[in-house]
Design an enzyme around this catalytic site. Sequence first.
Site, PDB file in Angstrom:
ATOM      1  N   GLU A 184      41.275  28.207  26.531  1.00 24.19           N
ATOM      2  CA  GLU A 184      42.003  28.453  27.772  1.00 24.19           C
ATOM      3  C   GLU A 184      41.621  27.421  28.818  1.00 24.19           C
ATOM      4  OE1 GLU A 184      42.179  32.394  29.269  1.00 24.19           O
ATOM      5  OE2 GLU A 184      43.007  33.178  27.410  1.00 24.19           O
TER       6      GLU A 184
ATOM      7  N   ARG B 172      43.503  27.426  37.322  1.00 26.83           N
ATOM      8  CA  ARG B 172      44.750  28.122  37.630  1.00 26.83           C
ATOM      9  C   ARG B 172      45.184  28.010  39.084  1.00 26.83           C
ATOM     10  NH1 ARG B 172      43.198  34.127  35.749  1.00 26.83           N
ATOM     11  NH2 ARG B 172      43.942  33.169  33.842  1.00 26.83           N
TER      12      ARG B 172
ATOM     13  N   HIS C  10      47.945  34.149  39.612  1.00 27.97           N
ATOM     14  CA  HIS C  10      48.231  33.649  38.275  1.00 27.97           C
ATOM     15  C   HIS C  10      49.430  32.719  38.383  1.00 27.97           C
ATOM     16  CE1 HIS C  10      49.103  33.391  34.026  1.00 27.97           C
ATOM     17  NE2 HIS C  10      47.917  33.915  33.801  1.00 27.97           N
TER      18      HIS C  10
ATOM     19  N   HIS D 238      46.777  38.073  41.165  1.00 29.75           N
ATOM     20  CA  HIS D 238      46.284  38.409  39.832  1.00 29.75           C
ATOM     21  C   HIS D 238      44.866  38.973  39.822  1.00 29.75           C
ATOM     22  CE1 HIS D 238      46.206  38.188  35.531  1.00 29.75           C
ATOM     23  NE2 HIS D 238      45.275  37.267  35.479  1.00 29.75           N
TER      24      HIS D 238
ATOM     25  N   ARG E 110      37.804  32.430  39.728  1.00 33.67           N
ATOM     26  CA  ARG E 110      37.349  32.939  38.425  1.00 33.67           C
ATOM     27  C   ARG E 110      37.803  32.024  37.292  1.00 33.67           C
ATOM     28  NH1 ARG E 110      40.294  37.086  34.658  1.00 33.67           N
ATOM     29  NH2 ARG E 110      42.004  35.940  35.576  1.00 33.67           N
TER      30      ARG E 110
HETATM   31  C1  LIG Z   1      48.347  41.209  33.352  1.00 35.82           C
HETATM   32  C2  LIG Z   1      46.878  40.885  33.384  1.00 35.82           C
HETATM   33  C3  LIG Z   1      46.307  40.067  32.420  1.00 35.82           C
HETATM   34  C4  LIG Z   1      44.939  39.778  32.436  1.00 35.82           C
HETATM   35  N1  LIG Z   1      44.393  39.025  31.429  1.00 35.82           N
HETATM   36  C5  LIG Z   1      43.043  38.863  31.378  1.00 35.82           C
HETATM   37  C6  LIG Z   1      42.413  38.237  30.270  1.00 35.82           C
HETATM   38  O1  LIG Z   1      43.064  37.829  29.328  1.00 35.82           O
HETATM   39  N2  LIG Z   1      41.060  38.105  30.274  1.00 35.82           N
HETATM   40  C7  LIG Z   1      40.281  38.572  31.306  1.00 35.82           C
HETATM   41  O2  LIG Z   1      39.053  38.459  31.264  1.00 35.82           O
HETATM   42  N3  LIG Z   1      40.863  39.192  32.369  1.00 35.82           N
HETATM   43  C8  LIG Z   1      42.207  39.351  32.414  1.00 35.82           C
HETATM   44  N4  LIG Z   1      42.773  39.995  33.485  1.00 35.82           N
HETATM   45  C9  LIG Z   1      41.899  40.544  34.512  1.00 35.82           C
HETATM   46  C10 LIG Z   1      41.210  41.766  33.942  1.00 35.82           C
HETATM   47  O3  LIG Z   1      42.123  42.524  33.195  1.00 35.82           O
HETATM   48  C11 LIG Z   1      40.640  42.641  35.039  1.00 35.82           C
HETATM   49  O4  LIG Z   1      39.934  41.896  35.962  1.00 35.82           O
HETATM   50  C12 LIG Z   1      39.700  43.675  34.442  1.00 35.82           C
HETATM   51  O5  LIG Z   1      40.382  44.383  33.438  1.00 35.82           O
HETATM   52  C13 LIG Z   1      39.195  44.604  35.497  1.00 35.82           C
HETATM   53  O6  LIG Z   1      38.548  45.669  34.870  1.00 35.82           O
HETATM   54  P1  LIG Z   1      37.965  46.830  35.754  1.00 35.82           P
HETATM   55  O7  LIG Z   1      37.447  47.841  34.793  1.00 35.82           O
HETATM   56  O8  LIG Z   1      37.067  46.281  36.769  1.00 35.82           O
HETATM   57  O9  LIG Z   1      39.239  47.399  36.547  1.00 35.82           O
HETATM   58  P2  LIG Z   1      40.608  48.006  35.999  1.00 35.82           P
HETATM   59  O10 LIG Z   1      40.806  47.711  34.573  1.00 35.82           O
HETATM   60  O11 LIG Z   1      41.678  47.619  36.938  1.00 35.82           O
HETATM   61  O12 LIG Z   1      40.359  49.575  36.133  1.00 35.82           O
HETATM   62  C14 LIG Z   1      40.307  50.198  37.398  1.00 35.82           C
HETATM   63  C15 LIG Z   1      40.393  51.685  37.200  1.00 35.82           C
HETATM   64  O13 LIG Z   1      40.133  52.380  38.406  1.00 35.82           O
HETATM   65  C16 LIG Z   1      41.103  53.396  38.602  1.00 35.82           C
HETATM   66  N5  LIG Z   1      41.190  53.653  40.038  1.00 35.82           N
HETATM   67  C17 LIG Z   1      41.559  52.788  41.013  1.00 35.82           C
HETATM   68  N6  LIG Z   1      41.526  53.404  42.215  1.00 35.82           N
HETATM   69  C18 LIG Z   1      41.120  54.672  41.996  1.00 35.82           C
HETATM   70  C19 LIG Z   1      40.915  55.807  42.841  1.00 35.82           C
HETATM   71  N7  LIG Z   1      41.140  55.785  44.165  1.00 35.82           N
HETATM   72  N8  LIG Z   1      40.490  56.957  42.264  1.00 35.82           N
HETATM   73  C20 LIG Z   1      40.283  57.051  40.930  1.00 35.82           C
HETATM   74  N9  LIG Z   1      40.488  56.018  40.088  1.00 35.82           N
HETATM   75  C21 LIG Z   1      40.896  54.846  40.622  1.00 35.82           C
HETATM   76  C22 LIG Z   1      42.345  52.815  37.978  1.00 35.82           C
HETATM   77  O14 LIG Z   1      43.302  53.806  37.690  1.00 35.82           O
HETATM   78  C23 LIG Z   1      41.758  52.162  36.730  1.00 35.82           C
HETATM   79  O15 LIG Z   1      41.574  53.108  35.712  1.00 35.82           O
HETATM   80  C24 LIG Z   1      44.148  40.293  33.476  1.00 35.82           C
HETATM   81  C25 LIG Z   1      44.715  41.102  34.453  1.00 35.82           C
HETATM   82  C26 LIG Z   1      46.064  41.413  34.417  1.00 35.82           C
HETATM   83  C27 LIG Z   1      46.632  42.308  35.467  1.00 35.82           C
END
Ligand SMILES: Cc1cc2nc3c(=O)[nH]c(=O)nc-3n(C[C@H](O)[C@H](O)[C@H](O)COP(=O)(O)OP(=O)(O)OC[C@H]3O[C@@H](n4cnc5c(N)ncnc54)[C@H](O)[C@@H]3O)c2cc1C
Length: 504
Positions: free
Chosen positions: A111, A270, A226, A331, A366
């Site tokens: 990547e 990016r 993104h 993103h 990032r």
């Molecule tokens: C389309 C897309 C593609 C991506 N591709 C990549 C990739 O290939 N590689 C990579 O490393 N990263 C990628 N990213 C970034 C990566 O997915 C995220 O940064 C990462 O998944 C974040 O994980 P997290 O567990 O911190 O948060 P999230 O996965 O966003 O989880 C947050 C959680 O908190 C919950 N929540 C939020 N607010 C509240 C509230 N008030 N009360 C209760 N629950 C709540 C949500 O419902 C969710 O379950 C991508 C992101 C997107 C959107």
Amino acid sequence: VKSYDVIVVGSGIAGLFTAIKAAETGRVVLVTKSQLEESNTRYAQGGIAAATFVDDDPALHMQDTLTAGAGLCDEEAVRILCTEGPDRINELLRLGVDFDSQDGELKRGLEAAHSRARVLHAGGDATGAHIERALVRALRAANVDVYEHTYLVDLVVQNHAVTGVSLLQDTGLAFSLHAFSVVLATGGAGQLYRHTTNPAVATGDGVAAAFRAGALIADLEFYQFHPTALAVGDTFLVSEAVRGEGAVLRNASGEAFMTRYDQRADLAPRDVVARAIATEMLHQDGEPVTLDATTMSGEFLSQRFPTINNHLRSLDIDWSRSWVPVTPAAHYWMGGVRTDTWGRTSLAGLFAVGEAACTGVHGANRLASNSLLEGIVFGGRVVRHLVAPGEANEPTFVDDVQQLHFANAGQAVPDKSDVRDLMWANVGLIRDKGDLETAYKQLQAWSAPSTLINQEQHELRNLITLGRIVAAAALAREESRGAHFRSDFNPCDPSQQRHRAFTR
Ligand SMILES: Cc1cc2nc3c(=O)[nH]c(=O)nc-3n(C[C@H](O)[C@H](O)[C@H](O)COP(=O)(O)OP(=O)(O)OC[C@H]3O[C@@H](n4cnc5c(N)ncnc54)[C@H](O)[C@@H]3O)c2cc1C
């Protein structure tokens, strides 16, 4: 009121991994606002980066991460991410994540801005969905109480320490839970912007709640856009891995324009690509640019990128034959609740991991595929600290700290889309003082609904609060660095190479 050792809020990779590990030693509850699977994690396509191959080294991964971070990474956090990453990947494998492999060897992708092919993927471009499914299965098998469709409204603070959470369910039921430790894993806030790759749950609630509780939050001005979201139909991400495999961006004249902007052309970081596209779009009346993947066969594209391929097919687009229209979209948030390398925030009892946290690991920008890794590395460390707190000294933060005062100015805001349009137009990819001040004043004038009775109103209040802080942080940073680009202060100013934190 029920009491636990640990409350985890959020069920993306960071929250699920933390809860599964914490349940090995304590009483754990996980709270999430939609169903368990819903999260940014679920939509991740490209994969997860770690130095797991023989031609690679954590030191190389570290160097790539520091370069992308534009001078603002906390080196120790990056070192931890890159050296502990491979072990956590092994844990994901043990927890049942089925990364793609061939002849017993894990497959890997290249990547943008990575010096080695080190990005593991699953189901081709369905990495996040595969990780999410395996971790949800593991969570269900672990000894964890789960509350779905339960919204974190605020943190409970007693004597300057966080002791629990106040919650609201879809049914209108409001209640609290108490614990020795609360871990925020609530993800980012892409919903701040009109165009975003993030799902509707990404409204930054955890960061806003931490701010209200008095925690330091930092680096909010750094929002990564993104470069390539599909510009037809609903917002849908076209992974950077497509360019990694050889696809090329073209403007309305058919020119492969990236070579004019950066010697790394389509594989430049990016933010460089996203701003180049935004600039090209300005020159062609806002028309999206196109992504040319026609050098690859239909068979290859459907196997390597099944999710994108199926989505395009549903729109009657054959990308092995025609170019695909794309636009930048909000993103990933580098900023969040300020933490040390054990996930500890400036408030006792409060931890943050994943996209909701600002460990300093991403600096001003990032590196692609580092965020899924961050969730497991620092989620694992929070749990290690909870089990053996003696391992680390008290956290200290040396950021510049600015105080923001909030008073309701009383101009009612109709709905979230007003905030999102304002942020897109004035606090987006290319910023200047005038636009930022306009946004700041407007956000200050818009008061959140005075009676907060449902989730929608709480989310709106959070977007207004966070939008205002993003605008304030972007105004204060009078330079261009990483994802933060000021057309009136370009380029980077070495004297501003430090984090800026905000507190109430
Ligand atoms: C389309 C897309 C593609 C991506 N591709 C990549 C990739 O290939 N590689 C990579 O490393 N990263 C990628 N990213 C970034 C990566 O997915 C995220 O940064 C990462 O998944 C974040 O994980 P997290 O567990 O911190 O948060 P999230 O996965 O966003 O989880 C947050 C959680 O908190 C919950 N929540 C939020 N607010 C509240 C509230 N008030 N009360 C209760 N629950 C709540 C949500 O419902 C969710 O379950 C991508 C992101 C997107 C959107």
